[in-house]
Design a protein around this motif. Structure first.
Motif, PDB file in Angstrom:
ATOM      1  N   TRP A 245       0.881  -1.636   0.031  1.00  0.00           N
ATOM      2  CA  TRP A 245       0.122   0.362  -0.207  1.00  0.00           C
ATOM      3  C   TRP A 245       1.003   1.267  -0.067  1.00  0.00           C
ATOM      4  O   TRP A 245       0.767   2.032  -0.566  1.00  0.00           O
ATOM      5  CB  TRP A 245      -0.804   0.059   0.800  1.00  0.00           C
ATOM      6  CG  TRP A 245      -1.579   1.209   1.422  1.00  0.00           C
ATOM      7  CD1 TRP A 245      -1.307   2.056   2.186  1.00  0.00           C
ATOM      8  CD2 TRP A 245      -2.951   1.213   0.165  1.00  0.00           C
ATOM      9  NE1 TRP A 245      -3.110   3.129   2.275  1.00  0.00           N
ATOM     10  CE2 TRP A 245      -3.578   2.562   1.296  1.00  0.00           C
ATOM     11  CE3 TRP A 245      -3.536   1.299  -1.030  1.00  0.00           C
ATOM     12  CZ2 TRP A 245      -4.491   3.300   0.194  1.00  0.00           C
ATOM     13  CZ3 TRP A 245      -4.290   2.444  -1.541  1.00  0.00           C
ATOM     14  CH2 TRP A 245      -5.091   2.964  -0.637  1.00  0.00           C
ATOM     15  N   LEU A 461     -13.155   4.401   2.373  1.00  0.00           N
ATOM     16  CA  LEU A 461     -11.713   3.421   0.925  1.00  0.00           C
ATOM     17  C   LEU A 461     -11.903   2.170  -0.173  1.00  0.00           C
ATOM     18  O   LEU A 461     -11.625   2.822  -1.342  1.00  0.00           O
ATOM     19  CB  LEU A 461     -10.198   3.443   1.453  1.00  0.00           C
ATOM     20  CG  LEU A 461      -8.931   3.998   1.308  1.00  0.00           C
ATOM     21  CD1 LEU A 461      -8.973   5.296   0.614  1.00  0.00           C
ATOM     22  CD2 LEU A 461      -7.662   3.360   2.180  1.00  0.00           C
ATOM     23  N   ARG A 464     -14.083   3.015  -2.895  1.00  0.00           N
ATOM     24  CA  ARG A 464     -13.580   3.843  -4.138  1.00  0.00           C
ATOM     25  C   ARG A 464     -12.742   2.716  -4.828  1.00  0.00           C
ATOM     26  O   ARG A 464     -12.438   3.147  -6.168  1.00  0.00           O
ATOM     27  CB  ARG A 464     -12.908   5.336  -3.627  1.00  0.00           C
ATOM     28  CG  ARG A 464     -13.757   6.413  -3.127  1.00  0.00           C
ATOM     29  CD  ARG A 464     -12.951   7.283  -2.082  1.00  0.00           C
ATOM     30  NE  ARG A 464     -14.001   8.498  -1.947  1.00  0.00           N
ATOM     31  CZ  ARG A 464     -14.879   8.056  -1.061  1.00  0.00           C
ATOM     32  NH1 ARG A 464     -14.852   7.937  -0.471  1.00  0.00           N
ATOM     33  NH2 ARG A 464     -15.152   9.937  -0.812  1.00  0.00           N
ATOM     34  N   GLY A 465     -11.929   2.330  -4.207  1.00  0.00           N
ATOM     35  CA  GLY A 465     -10.931   1.399  -4.684  1.00  0.00           C
ATOM     36  C   GLY A 465     -12.093   0.533  -5.688  1.00  0.00           C
ATOM     37  O   GLY A 465     -10.913  -0.249  -6.790  1.00  0.00           O
ATOM     38  N   THR A 466     -12.563   0.002  -5.389  1.00  0.00           N
ATOM     39  CA  THR A 466     -13.578  -1.309  -6.148  1.00  0.00           C
ATOM     40  C   THR A 466     -14.173  -0.568  -7.699  1.00  0.00           C
ATOM     41  O   THR A 466     -14.482  -1.049  -8.579  1.00  0.00           O
ATOM     42  CB  THR A 466     -14.650  -1.767  -5.570  1.00  0.00           C
ATOM     43  OG1 THR A 466     -13.614  -2.463  -4.431  1.00  0.00           O
ATOM     44  CG2 THR A 466     -15.642  -3.036  -5.779  1.00  0.00           C
ATOM     45  N   GLY A 469     -11.320  -0.141 -10.039  1.00  0.00           N
ATOM     46  CA  GLY A 469     -10.787  -1.274 -10.491  1.00  0.00           C
ATOM     47  C   GLY A 469     -12.071  -1.961 -11.332  1.00  0.00           C
ATOM     48  O   GLY A 469     -11.774  -2.532 -12.127  1.00  0.00           O
ATOM     49  N   CYS A 526      -5.729  -0.887 -11.176  1.00  0.00           N
ATOM     50  CA  CYS A 526      -6.534   0.065 -11.358  1.00  0.00           C
ATOM     51  C   CYS A 526      -7.382   1.378  -9.703  1.00  0.00           C
ATOM     52  O   CYS A 526      -7.284   1.775 -10.054  1.00  0.00           O
ATOM     53  CB  CYS A 526      -7.283   0.606 -12.117  1.00  0.00           C
ATOM     54  SG  CYS A 526      -7.025   0.387 -14.155  1.00  0.00           S
ATOM     55  N   GLY A 527      -7.788  -0.210  -9.368  1.00  0.00           N
ATOM     56  CA  GLY A 527      -8.501   0.095  -7.943  1.00  0.00           C
ATOM     57  C   GLY A 527      -7.196   0.483  -6.797  1.00  0.00           C
ATOM     58  O   GLY A 527      -8.056   1.011  -6.057  1.00  0.00           O
ATOM     59  N   LEU A 528      -5.625  -0.090  -6.513  1.00  0.00           N
ATOM     60  CA  LEU A 528      -5.004   0.203  -5.854  1.00  0.00           C
ATOM     61  C   LEU A 528      -4.818   1.566  -5.841  1.00  0.00           C
ATOM     62  O   LEU A 528      -4.495   2.760  -5.391  1.00  0.00           O
ATOM     63  CB  LEU A 528      -3.818  -0.129  -5.818  1.00  0.00           C
ATOM     64  CG  LEU A 528      -3.656  -1.606  -5.134  1.00  0.00           C
ATOM     65  CD1 LEU A 528      -2.715  -2.967  -5.158  1.00  0.00           C
ATOM     66  CD2 LEU A 528      -4.099  -2.120  -3.861  1.00  0.00           C
ATOM     67  N   THR A 530      -6.571   4.229  -7.335  1.00  0.00           N
ATOM     68  CA  THR A 530      -7.602   5.096  -7.282  1.00  0.00           C
ATOM     69  C   THR A 530      -8.039   4.748  -5.405  1.00  0.00           C
ATOM     70  O   THR A 530      -8.264   6.101  -5.281  1.00  0.00           O
ATOM     71  CB  THR A 530      -9.667   4.178  -8.306  1.00  0.00           C
ATOM     72  OG1 THR A 530      -9.173   3.979  -9.358  1.00  0.00           O
ATOM     73  CG2 THR A 530     -10.722   5.015  -7.204  1.00  0.00           C
ATOM     74  N   ALA A 531      -7.538   4.207  -4.709  1.00  0.00           N
ATOM     75  CA  ALA A 531      -8.149   3.925  -3.604  1.00  0.00           C
ATOM     76  C   ALA A 531      -6.894   4.816  -3.032  1.00  0.00           C
ATOM     77  O   ALA A 531      -7.346   5.598  -2.103  1.00  0.00           O
ATOM     78  CB  ALA A 531      -7.772   2.838  -2.949  1.00  0.00           C
TER      79      ALA A 531
END
Length: 553
Positions: A245, A461, A464-466, A469, A526-528, A530-531
Motif C-alpha cells: 500500500w 476507501l 472507491r477502490g472497487t 478497479g 487501477c483499484g489500488l 484509485t484508493a
C-alpha cells in the motif's frame, strides 16, 4: 456527515528539486559542489557504478535467451510454428513483475534486501540454463517451455532487485553515468544470449552454448558478493500491507503525481509507434533479409548503446530537465526520416540506413535521460515496487502500439502513418512542462499547502477502490475487444464488438487465459491506484512521502 469538512494547514511552501518532489523547504547551508569533470571522474572510478553496471549484463541475458534464442532453437529443431509462438508468452513475468515486488521490499534475505534477492535469482538462472544444456540439441518442447517459464520469473525478479539496488546505492552525481552504462551492458547481455548464441549454436551445438551462458552467471555472483551496501540503511516495510500500500500512497501524495505517471506513459509514445512495425514496413518497401537483419541489428546495437550512454551522460552538464526537453524534441522529429523513406518509390539503402540510425540515436538519447529521471523519482524505501511499477508503465505503450499501428498503416498508408506519429509525442512534452518548465535545469516545484479533508474510513476507501478497479477492468476489456475487432476488419469482417467481449469471458487456450489474467491484474492495479489517490487527497501519505524523500536526500 458531522465533523466532516476541510481544514487548512499552516501556510508553508513545499519545494522539491532534483527528484525530491515533496520536501519541506528549509534554508540550506551553501556548499561548494564539485565541477562537472570532477564529478564524472568520481562516478567512473566508483565501485558502486561499476558493480551496478556489471549487474546489468546479467540482467539482459534472460530476456535475450527467452525472447530470441529459444524460439529460433525450437523452430530450427522442427517444432510447429504455432507451438513456437507460445514460447513468446514466457515474457509475461516482465510485464507483471510489480505484482511480487512488494515481497522483495518487505522481506530481507541474507546478503541484504537487494543483493540477496538478486543472488537468489541468479542461482536459479544458473541452474535453469544448466538444465537447458542437459536437455540436448533436440529436447521435448514442453520441457524447454517449463524451464523457460522458470527462467522468466527468475529473470524478472533479478531485474527488480538490480533496479532497486541501483536506486538505493547510487549517488546523484553517479546516476547520469550509470544510466547509460547500465543500458550498454544490458544490451550486450541481451544480444549475447539472444543473437550471438544462435550463431555459436550453429557451430558448437546448443548444449555447449547453454553451458557457456550458465557459467556467465558465476562471475556475476562474485560481483554481487563484493558490491557495496547502500551508504544509508533504509528501514524495510514492517508488514506486507505496508509493502503493497505505501509505495502507491507515498508517490501519489506528491504534487502532480498523476501528471508524472501520465508523462512516464506518454514520453516515448511517438518512438514506440514507429518501432512497432519497422520490419514489416521495410518488407513492404522491398528491402532484403540482409538489410533488415544484419545491417539494422548492427546499427541498432551500436547506435542504441552509444546514444543511451551519451543521453545519460549529458544530463550532467545539461541537467535532467533540459535533457528531457531537448532529447524529447529530437525523438519526435526523428520519425520524419521514416516518412521521407516511405515516400521513395523503391528501396533506397543509404536513406534507410540514415533514417534508422537517426531514430535509434534519438531514441537512445531520450531513454538515457529518462532512466536518470526514473531513478530520481523512486523512493528508496519502496524502490523495488515503485521502480517495477514505473518500468511496467513505461513499457505499456510498446505492448499496445502494435495493433494500433497495424490498423492505421493499413488504413492510411505508410507515409501518412509516419507523419501522423509526430504529433503523438506532443502530449508527453506538455505533461513534462507541468513539472519541468522548458527553461528549468532540474525538476523543481513550488507548491502551496494542499487543502486536506479528514481521512477516509476503511469502507469508504474500499468502495472507491472497487469502483476504480471495476472501471479499469471494463475499460481494459473494451480496449482488447476493440483491437480484436479492428484486426478482424482488416481481413474483411464486419464490425462486431460483442463476439470478442464474449470470448474474454470464455478464454480459449493459454493466450486467452493470459489475456484474462492481465485484465484482472490491470483492474486490481487501477483499484489500488484509485484508493491511493483518494487516501492521498484526504491527507494520508504525507508523512510517508516526506520521510522517504528525507531518506533519499
Amino acid at each position: 456527515m458531522p465533523g466532516r469538512g476541510r481544514r487548512k494547514l499552516p501556510a508553508e511552501s513545499f519545494t522539491a528539486t532534483q527528484g525530491e518532489f515533496f520536501r519541506l523547504s528549509n534554508p540550506a547551508i551553501p556548499q561548494k559542489k564539485p565541477g562537472t569533470f570532477q564529478s564524472l571522474k568520481a562516478a567512473f572510478t566508483s565501485w558502486r557504478t561499476a558493480s551496478v553496471t556489471l549487474m546489468s549484463f546479467a540482467s539482459g541475458m534472460p530476456l535475450g535467451l527467452i525472447w530470441i534464442a529459444i524460439p529460433d532453437w525450437m523452430h530450427k529443431s522442427g517444432v510447429d510454428i504455432r507451438v513456437v509462438g507460445l514460447f513468446t508468452l514466457a515474457q509475461a513475468p516482465w510485464s507483471f513483475k510489480f505484482l511480487w515486488s512488494p515481497l522483495m521490499d518487505r522481506f530481507v534475505p541474507p546478503l541484504g534486501r537487494r543483493r540477496g534477492w538478486a543472488a537468489i535469482a541468479q542461482i536459479v538462472l544458473f541452474g535453469g540454463v544448466l538444465l537447458l544444456a542437459g536437455l540436448g540439441n533436440h529436447p521435448a518442447p514442453w520441457a524447454v517451455g517449463a524451464v523457460a517459464l522458470v527462467l522468466a520469473f527468475a529473470g524478472a525478479t533479478q531485474d527488480i532487485a538490480i533496479d532497486a539496488y541501483a536506486v538505493d546505492v547510487l549517488r546523484p552525481d553517479e546516476q547520469a553515468v550509470a544510466a547509460g552504462a547500465r543500458n550498454a551492458l544490458w544490451r550486450l547481455g541481451y544480444y549475447l544470449a539472444g543473437g550471438i548464441s544462435i550463431g555459436l549454436a550453429g557451430r558448437y551445438g546448443w548444449p555447449a552454448v547453454n553451458l557457456l551462458l550458465a557459467c556467465l552467471y558465476l562471475p556475476m555472483l562474485v560481483v554481487l558478493y563484493k558490491a557495496p551496501d547502500p551508504r544509508d540503511a533504509v528501514v524495510a516495510p514492517r508488514t506486507l500491507k505496508e509493502a503493497v500500500w505505501y509505495p502507491f500512497l507515498g508517490f501519489l501524495s506528491r504534487h502532480r503525481a498523476l501528471e508524472i505517471l501520465a508523462f512516464v506513459l506518454l514520453y516515448k509514445l511517438a518512438d514506440n509507434l514507429v518501432q512497432a512495425l519497422q520490419r514489416p514496413f521495410l518488407i513492404d518497401k522491398g528491402y532484403s533479409d540482409f538489410d533488415r537483419g544484419y545491417v539494422l541489428t548492427g546499427i541498432g546495437l551500436v547506435g542504441n548503446i552509444v546514444a543511451t550512454f551519451l543521453g545519460g551522460l549529458l544530463t550532467k552538464p545539461l541537467g535532467v530537465g533540459r535533457a528531457l526537453w531537448v532529447f524529447g524534441f529530437i525523438q519526435i522529429f526523428a520519425n520524419a526520416g521514416y516518412a521521407l523513406l516511405a515516400h521513395q518509390p523503391g528501396p533506397n539503402r543509404p536513406m534507410m540506413w540514415g533514417a534508422f540510425g537517426l531514430e535509434v540515436v534519438a531514441s537512445g538519447l531520450a531513454s538515457g535521460a529518462f532512466l536518470v529521471l526514473l531513478m530520481r523519482m523512486t523512493q528508496k524505501r519502496f524502490s523495488a515496487t515503485q521502480y517495477a511499477l514505473f518500468s511496467s508503465l513505461f513499457g505499456l505503450p510498446r505492448i499496445v502500439s502494435g495493433p494500433i499501428c497495424g490498423f492505421l498503416a493499413h488504413a492510411i498508408g505508410w507515409e501518412a502513418f509516419f507523419w501522423w506519429t509526430l504529433p503523438t509525442g506532443i502530449p508527453g512534452l506538455l505533461l513534462l512542462a507541468r513539472f519541468v518548465p522548458f527553461t528549468a535545469r532540474e525538476p523543481e516545484f513550488r507548491v502551496q499547502p494542499p487543502q486536506i479533508s479528514l481521512p477516509l474510513r476503511p469502507h469508504e476507501l474500499a468502495l472507491r477502490g472497487t469502483l476504480g478497479g471495476g472501471v479499469g477492468l471494463v475499460f481494459g476489456a473494451f480496449t482488447v475487444a476493440l483491437m480484436s475487432t479492428l484486426e478482424a476488419m482488416k481481413k474483411g469482417a464486419r464490425f462486431d464488438l460483442l463476439t470478442p467481449l464474449a470470448g474474454l469471458l470464455a478464454p480459449q487456450g493459454s493466450s486467452g487465459w493470459l489475456t484474462l489474467l492481465g485484465l484482472v491484474i490491470f483492474g486490481v492495479v487501477c483499484g489500488l491506484i484509485t484508493a491511493a489517490i483518494a487516501a492521498a487527497r484526504h491527507g494520508a501519505g504525507r508523512e510517508i512521502a516526506i520521510e522517504a524523500d528525507d531518506d533519499d536526500g
